[in-house]
Each structure stands twice: as structure tokens, then as C-alpha cells.
Motif scaffolding. Structure first.
Motif, PDB file in Angstrom:
ATOM      1  N   VAL A  45      -9.251   1.710 -11.433  1.00  0.00           N
ATOM      2  CA  VAL A  45      -8.752   3.086 -11.319  1.00  0.00           C
ATOM      3  C   VAL A  45      -9.872   4.088 -11.599  1.00  0.00           C
ATOM      4  O   VAL A  45     -10.052   5.062 -10.857  1.00  0.00           O
ATOM      5  N   GLY A  48     -12.180   3.961  -8.744  1.00  0.00           N
ATOM      6  CA  GLY A  48     -11.450   4.485  -7.579  1.00  0.00           C
ATOM      7  C   GLY A  48     -11.423   6.008  -7.598  1.00  0.00           C
ATOM      8  O   GLY A  48     -11.584   6.649  -6.563  1.00  0.00           O
ATOM      9  N   ARG A  49     -11.266   6.588  -8.797  1.00  0.00           N
ATOM     10  CA  ARG A  49     -11.242   8.060  -8.894  1.00  0.00           C
ATOM     11  C   ARG A  49     -12.583   8.642  -8.472  1.00  0.00           C
ATOM     12  O   ARG A  49     -12.651   9.600  -7.703  1.00  0.00           O
ATOM     13  N   LEU A  51     -14.944   7.205  -6.631  1.00  0.00           N
ATOM     14  CA  LEU A  51     -15.186   6.917  -5.216  1.00  0.00           C
ATOM     15  C   LEU A  51     -14.313   7.813  -4.335  1.00  0.00           C
ATOM     16  O   LEU A  51     -14.771   8.370  -3.333  1.00  0.00           O
ATOM     17  N   ILE A  55     -15.496  10.439  -1.470  1.00  0.00           N
ATOM     18  CA  ILE A  55     -15.053  10.294  -0.081  1.00  0.00           C
ATOM     19  C   ILE A  55     -14.333  11.553   0.405  1.00  0.00           C
ATOM     20  O   ILE A  55     -14.550  12.005   1.531  1.00  0.00           O
ATOM     21  N   LYS A 108     -16.896  -0.814  -7.179  1.00  0.00           N
ATOM     22  CA  LYS A 108     -15.442  -0.934  -6.971  1.00  0.00           C
ATOM     23  C   LYS A 108     -15.119  -2.284  -6.325  1.00  0.00           C
ATOM     24  O   LYS A 108     -14.202  -2.993  -6.755  1.00  0.00           O
ATOM     25  N   VAL A 112     -12.786  -5.598  -7.782  1.00  0.00           N
ATOM     26  CA  VAL A 112     -11.529  -6.097  -7.212  1.00  0.00           C
ATOM     27  C   VAL A 112     -11.688  -7.354  -6.348  1.00  0.00           C
ATOM     28  O   VAL A 112     -10.691  -7.916  -5.911  1.00  0.00           O
ATOM     29  N   ARG A 115      -9.431 -10.505  -6.004  1.00  0.00           N
ATOM     30  CA  ARG A 115      -8.108 -10.419  -5.367  1.00  0.00           C
ATOM     31  C   ARG A 115      -8.140 -10.937  -3.932  1.00  0.00           C
ATOM     32  O   ARG A 115      -7.097 -11.257  -3.363  1.00  0.00           O
ATOM     33  N   ARG A 131      -2.414  -5.317   2.851  1.00  0.00           N
ATOM     34  CA  ARG A 131      -3.741  -5.943   2.793  1.00  0.00           C
ATOM     35  C   ARG A 131      -4.531  -5.694   4.080  1.00  0.00           C
ATOM     36  O   ARG A 131      -5.744  -5.535   4.042  1.00  0.00           O
ATOM     37  N   ILE A 134      -6.049  -2.394   3.757  1.00  0.00           N
ATOM     38  CA  ILE A 134      -7.207  -2.422   2.856  1.00  0.00           C
ATOM     39  C   ILE A 134      -8.422  -3.004   3.576  1.00  0.00           C
ATOM     40  O   ILE A 134      -9.548  -2.540   3.396  1.00  0.00           O
ATOM     41  N   LEU A 137      -9.796  -0.275   5.513  1.00  0.00           N
ATOM     42  CA  LEU A 137     -10.455   0.688   4.611  1.00  0.00           C
ATOM     43  C   LEU A 137     -11.846   0.195   4.210  1.00  0.00           C
ATOM     44  O   LEU A 137     -12.833   0.935   4.293  1.00  0.00           O
ATOM     45  N   LEU A 177      -7.187   5.284   3.170  1.00  0.00           N
ATOM     46  CA  LEU A 177      -7.277   5.571   1.729  1.00  0.00           C
ATOM     47  C   LEU A 177      -5.947   6.130   1.208  1.00  0.00           C
ATOM     48  O   LEU A 177      -5.485   5.756   0.123  1.00  0.00           O
ATOM     49  N   HIS A 180      -3.697   3.247   0.811  1.00  0.00           N
ATOM     50  CA  HIS A 180      -4.113   2.439  -0.334  1.00  0.00           C
ATOM     51  C   HIS A 180      -3.634   3.066  -1.644  1.00  0.00           C
ATOM     52  O   HIS A 180      -3.053   2.399  -2.505  1.00  0.00           O
ATOM     53  N   LYS A 184      -0.851   1.596  -4.258  1.00  0.00           N
ATOM     54  CA  LYS A 184      -1.235   1.271  -5.641  1.00  0.00           C
ATOM     55  C   LYS A 184      -0.771   2.348  -6.624  1.00  0.00           C
ATOM     56  O   LYS A 184      -1.231   2.372  -7.765  1.00  0.00           O
ATOM     57  N   ILE A 188      -1.995   2.904 -10.446  1.00  0.00           N
ATOM     58  CA  ILE A 188      -2.884   4.043 -10.715  1.00  0.00           C
ATOM     59  C   ILE A 188      -2.297   4.897 -11.843  1.00  0.00           C
ATOM     60  O   ILE A 188      -2.979   5.259 -12.793  1.00  0.00           O
TER      61      ILE A 188
HETATM   62  C1  HEM Z   1     -13.056   3.840  -0.046  1.00  0.00           C
HETATM   63  C2  HEM Z   1     -12.329   3.773  -1.135  1.00  0.00           C
HETATM   64  C3  HEM Z   1     -11.717   2.498  -1.690  1.00  0.00           C
HETATM   65  C4  HEM Z   1     -11.910   1.197  -1.334  1.00  0.00           C
HETATM   66  C5  HEM Z   1     -12.820   0.648  -0.244  1.00  0.00           C
HETATM   67  C6  HEM Z   1     -11.054   0.384  -2.184  1.00  0.00           C
HETATM   68  C7  HEM Z   1     -10.947  -0.998  -2.129  1.00  0.00           C
HETATM   69  C8  HEM Z   1     -10.046  -1.765  -2.873  1.00  0.00           C
HETATM   70  C9  HEM Z   1      -9.791  -3.170  -2.696  1.00  0.00           C
HETATM   71  C10 HEM Z   1     -10.492  -4.064  -1.671  1.00  0.00           C
HETATM   72  C11 HEM Z   1      -8.846  -3.546  -3.599  1.00  0.00           C
HETATM   73  C12 HEM Z   1      -8.242  -4.947  -3.795  1.00  0.00           C
HETATM   74  C13 HEM Z   1      -6.990  -4.937  -2.955  1.00  0.00           C
HETATM   75  C14 HEM Z   1      -5.965  -5.983  -3.216  1.00  0.00           C
HETATM   76  O1  HEM Z   1      -5.156  -5.764  -4.116  1.00  0.00           O
HETATM   77  O2  HEM Z   1      -5.942  -6.965  -2.466  1.00  0.00           O
HETATM   78  C15 HEM Z   1      -8.494  -2.382  -4.369  1.00  0.00           C
HETATM   79  C16 HEM Z   1      -7.589  -2.358  -5.403  1.00  0.00           C
HETATM   80  C17 HEM Z   1      -7.248  -1.241  -6.141  1.00  0.00           C
HETATM   81  N1  HEM Z   1      -7.697   0.060  -5.913  1.00  0.00           N
HETATM   82 FE1  HEM Z   1      -9.004   0.638  -4.479  1.00  0.00          FE
HETATM   83  N2  HEM Z   1     -10.368   1.220  -3.037  1.00  0.00           N
HETATM   84  C18 HEM Z   1     -10.747   2.511  -2.766  1.00  0.00           C
HETATM   85  C19 HEM Z   1     -10.293   3.671  -3.395  1.00  0.00           C
HETATM   86  C20 HEM Z   1      -9.398   3.704  -4.450  1.00  0.00           C
HETATM   87  C21 HEM Z   1      -8.927   4.900  -5.082  1.00  0.00           C
HETATM   88  C22 HEM Z   1      -9.294   6.344  -4.678  1.00  0.00           C
HETATM   89  C23 HEM Z   1      -8.096   4.513  -6.091  1.00  0.00           C
HETATM   90  C24 HEM Z   1      -7.352   5.407  -7.038  1.00  0.00           C
HETATM   91  C25 HEM Z   1      -7.822   5.929  -8.113  1.00  0.00           C
HETATM   92  C26 HEM Z   1      -8.032   3.057  -6.087  1.00  0.00           C
HETATM   93  C27 HEM Z   1      -7.304   2.252  -6.956  1.00  0.00           C
HETATM   94  C28 HEM Z   1      -7.114   0.882  -6.849  1.00  0.00           C
HETATM   95  C29 HEM Z   1      -6.268   0.081  -7.715  1.00  0.00           C
HETATM   96  C30 HEM Z   1      -5.444   0.588  -8.877  1.00  0.00           C
HETATM   97  C31 HEM Z   1      -6.361  -1.243  -7.276  1.00  0.00           C
HETATM   98  C32 HEM Z   1      -5.655  -2.461  -7.862  1.00  0.00           C
HETATM   99  C33 HEM Z   1      -6.550  -3.101  -8.894  1.00  0.00           C
HETATM  100  C34 HEM Z   1      -5.885  -4.284  -9.595  1.00  0.00           C
HETATM  101  O3  HEM Z   1      -4.651  -4.400  -9.575  1.00  0.00           O
HETATM  102  O4  HEM Z   1      -6.637  -5.095 -10.184  1.00  0.00           O
HETATM  103  N3  HEM Z   1      -8.834   2.596  -5.063  1.00  0.00           N
HETATM  104  N4  HEM Z   1      -9.236  -1.299  -3.897  1.00  0.00           N
END
Ligand code: HEM
Length: 277
Positions: A45, A48-49, A51, A55, A108, A112, A115, A131, A134, A137, A177, A180, A184, A188
Motif C-alpha cells: 500500500v 502503491g501510494r 507509485l 503515475i 512494488k 507483490v 502472488r 488478475r 493486473i 497494468l 490502475l 486495480h 484492492k 488498501i
Molecule cells: C502502476 C501501478 C501499479 C502496479 C503495476 C501494481 C501491481 C500490483 C501487482 C502485480 C499486485 C499483485 C496482484 C495480485 O494480487 O495478484 C499488486 C497488489 C496490490 N497492490 Fe498494486 N500496483 C500498482 C498500483 C497500486 C496502487 C496505486 C495501490 C494503492 C495504494 C496498490 C495497492 C495494492 C495492494 C493493496 C495489493 C495487494 C497486496 C497484498 O495483498 O499482498 N497498487 N499490485
């Protein structure tokens, strides 16, 4: 039992999952393969914030540049070329945010990536669609940042047009995004605020990522920010280097326009029109 799982999916997904068949318990599908504690939602998180902010800034400044270069009819009256150095500010921010997004995306994805080896790979049609979004993305962001970086070096080793591809990838990333973040949302929200008990190593990891982003920014931003010029070790160009103190993207010889007809001239319209040979 909570209403949502850690990844924000609904209660239906919270049922005990079948273990992978024995034949598949190899490589990353073995239990305990990923030992770091930092593959966890709070780290995802926070990164993600950062990034997401980079973006969104890229998307908005990119839209503005695109609008200025190819204004749609209805917007023409609103978009002006003033202030004269406004484009330098917006385009400078665009490149700074895009460059900073590279180490952020790396961190980031490292957080992750376990997963990717979840079992089963999809728990329902909805989860499969999430998925797939994602995958789009990640692929679009990697391509956008890679080609954008090479563009700052004026290097185009691909057969497709850069500008159109960059523009449409920007829309693809923004749409994916939004999906996504919506998918989530529960995770989040749950991990938005700092937990009372800190996780050992997380602060050091996030500090290292922040330091890398700062280093990359300081050593490249001098290409647009004058007072950072002394530090621009990695910047591909200098704004004050070139004939008349201006950078030249491509010389006439490089562009293949070596022969100019004798009657060629440039007319500048305005209160004092100019005709330059
Ligand atoms: C270009 C931007 C981003 C990319 C490429 C990206 C990529 C990913 C990927 C590949 C996953 C694993 C997905 C899965 O569960 O199979 C993930 C999980 C996650 N992302 Fe992102 N993400 C991005 C932006 C963000 C943003 C802006 C947030 C919000 C603050 C965020 C929050 C999360 C959360 C909470 C998870 C789950 C983590 C977990 O349960 O362990 N992401 N992201």
C-alpha cells in the motif's frame, strides 16, 4: 471471519483453497519459498501510494502536453501557449515523475511478486478477470516506462510510432490502475494508516526505496531544473548546451534535410511580421 480477505476479495473467496497437486510443489510453488516478511500488504500500500501519485502526475501532465500539441477543436480557445515556460514545467514534471516511477515500480513488483505463484491461480471468473487486468497494468506500465526512458535518450529501436503508443498506453494504464485500486480497495483501506506494531525491516526497506528515488531524481532533474544542473550526472541532455544556448534534438544532417532550396523562407505572423531566409 472477516468480510474480506487480505486482497480485498469477497467472502466467497475466503474458503479453504485446495493445495497444489504434489507434482506442482516445485520451484516457487513450494511452501515457504518466499521468506521475506516484506511481501505483505502494508508495504504494497505504501509503495502503491507513491507509485500511484507518480503515475497520476505523468498522466495529467502528459494529457496537457498532448492537448497543447494536438488541441481538439472545442479546447482550442482554452489552451494557450502562455506562460512561455509553462511547457518546460509540465514536461519537466512529466519526465521527473516517470523516471521516479521506475525504482518505485521495481520495489512494488518485488513486494507483490510471490502472488504470481498463488494456488490456485484464479479462484473464480471474477478473480481471473481481476488478475488479467493486473497483467495488462504491469505489462503496459513496464512498456510505458521503458520506452519513455529511451525517448529521453532520443533512441527508438522499435517499429511502432512512439507518441501515439505512449498516449494510448497512458489511457490503458489509467483504466487498469482504477480497476486495480477498486479491486484492492478493502486491503488498501485496512492498511492505509501506519500500524501500531512496526514490522521489522519495513521502515529500512521503504527508506532505501525513498533514497533511490531521491538519488535518481536529483541526478536527472537537472535536465529541466536549472538549480539542479550541477548534479545531473545521469541526465541525457543539458538544456543550455547547443547553439545559442539551446539544446537541439536533431541536426538538419541527422534529419536528412541537408539540401534547402534557395528560395526557402520562414514567415512569422504577428503584430510585427517577419520573413526569414
Ligand atoms: C502502476 C501501478 C501499479 C502496479 C503495476 C501494481 C501491481 C500490483 C501487482 C502485480 C499486485 C499483485 C496482484 C495480485 O494480487 O495478484 C499488486 C497488489 C496490490 N497492490 Fe498494486 N500496483 C500498482 C498500483 C497500486 C496502487 C496505486 C495501490 C494503492 C495504494 C496498490 C495497492 C495494492 C495492494 C493493496 C495489493 C495487494 C497486496 C497484498 O495483498 O499482498 N497498487 N499490485
Amino acid at each position: 471471519m472477516k468480510d474480506t480477505t487480505t486482497d480485498g476479495s469477497s467472502r466467497r473467496f475466503d474458503l479453504p483453497l485446495p493445495p497444489p497437486p504434489d507434482a506442482l510443489r516445485i520451484g516457487p510453488l513450494r511452501e515457504g519459498t518466499f521468506r521475506s516478511r516484506l511481501h505483505e500488504p502494508r508495504t504494497a500500500v505504501v509503495l502503491g501510494r507513491w507509485l500511484g501519485a507518480a503515475i497520476v502526475l505523468c498522466f495529467l501532465t502528459g494529457l496537457l502536453s498532448h492537448g497543447l500539441q494536438e488541441p481538439p477543436g472545442w479546447l482550442r480557445a482554452l489552451l494557450t501557449s502562455r506562460p512561455v515556460d509553462g511547457y518546460r514545467v509540465t514536461q519537466g514534471l512529466h519526465v521527473i515523475a516517470g523516471t521516479a516511477a521506475i525504482p518505485l515500480l521495481g520495489a512494488k513488483l518485488w513486494t507483490v511478486y510471490p502472488r504470481l505463484f498463488e494456488w490456485p491461480p484464479a479462484r473464480s471468473v471474477l478473480h481471473l478477470l481481476e488478475r488479467a487486468a493486473i497483467a495488462v497494468l504491469v505489462a503496459a506500465t513496464l512498456l510505458e516506462l521503458f520506452t519513455g526512458l529511451l525517448n529521453t535518450l532520443q533512441w527508438y529501436p522499435w517499429p511502432f510510432p512512439f507518441r501515439q503508443t505512449h498516449f494510448w498506453l497512458g489511457w490503458t494504464i489509467t483504466g487498469a490502475l482504477l480497476l486495480h485500486v477498486a479491486a484492492k480497495a478493502a486491503t488498501i483501506t485496512e492498511h492505509w494508516w501506519r500500524p501500531r506494531l512496526p514490522l521489522p525491516g519495513r521502515r529500512a526497506f521503504l527508506g532505501t526505496v525513498a533514497a533511490s528515488v531521491t538519488a535518481v531524481t536529483l541526478t536527472t532533474a537537472g535536465q529541466t531544473v536549472p538549480w539542479l544542473r550541477g548534479l545531473d550526472l545521469l541526465a541525457p541532455r543539458r538544456p543550455d548546451l547547443g547553439p545559442q544556448g539551446l539544446p537541439v534534438n536533431r541536426t538538419a544532417a541527422q534529419a536528412g534535410t541537408t539540401t534547402v532550396p534557395a528560395d526557402w523562407h520562414l514567415t512569422v505572423d504577428g503584430p510585427t511580421p517577419l520573413r526569414l531566409s
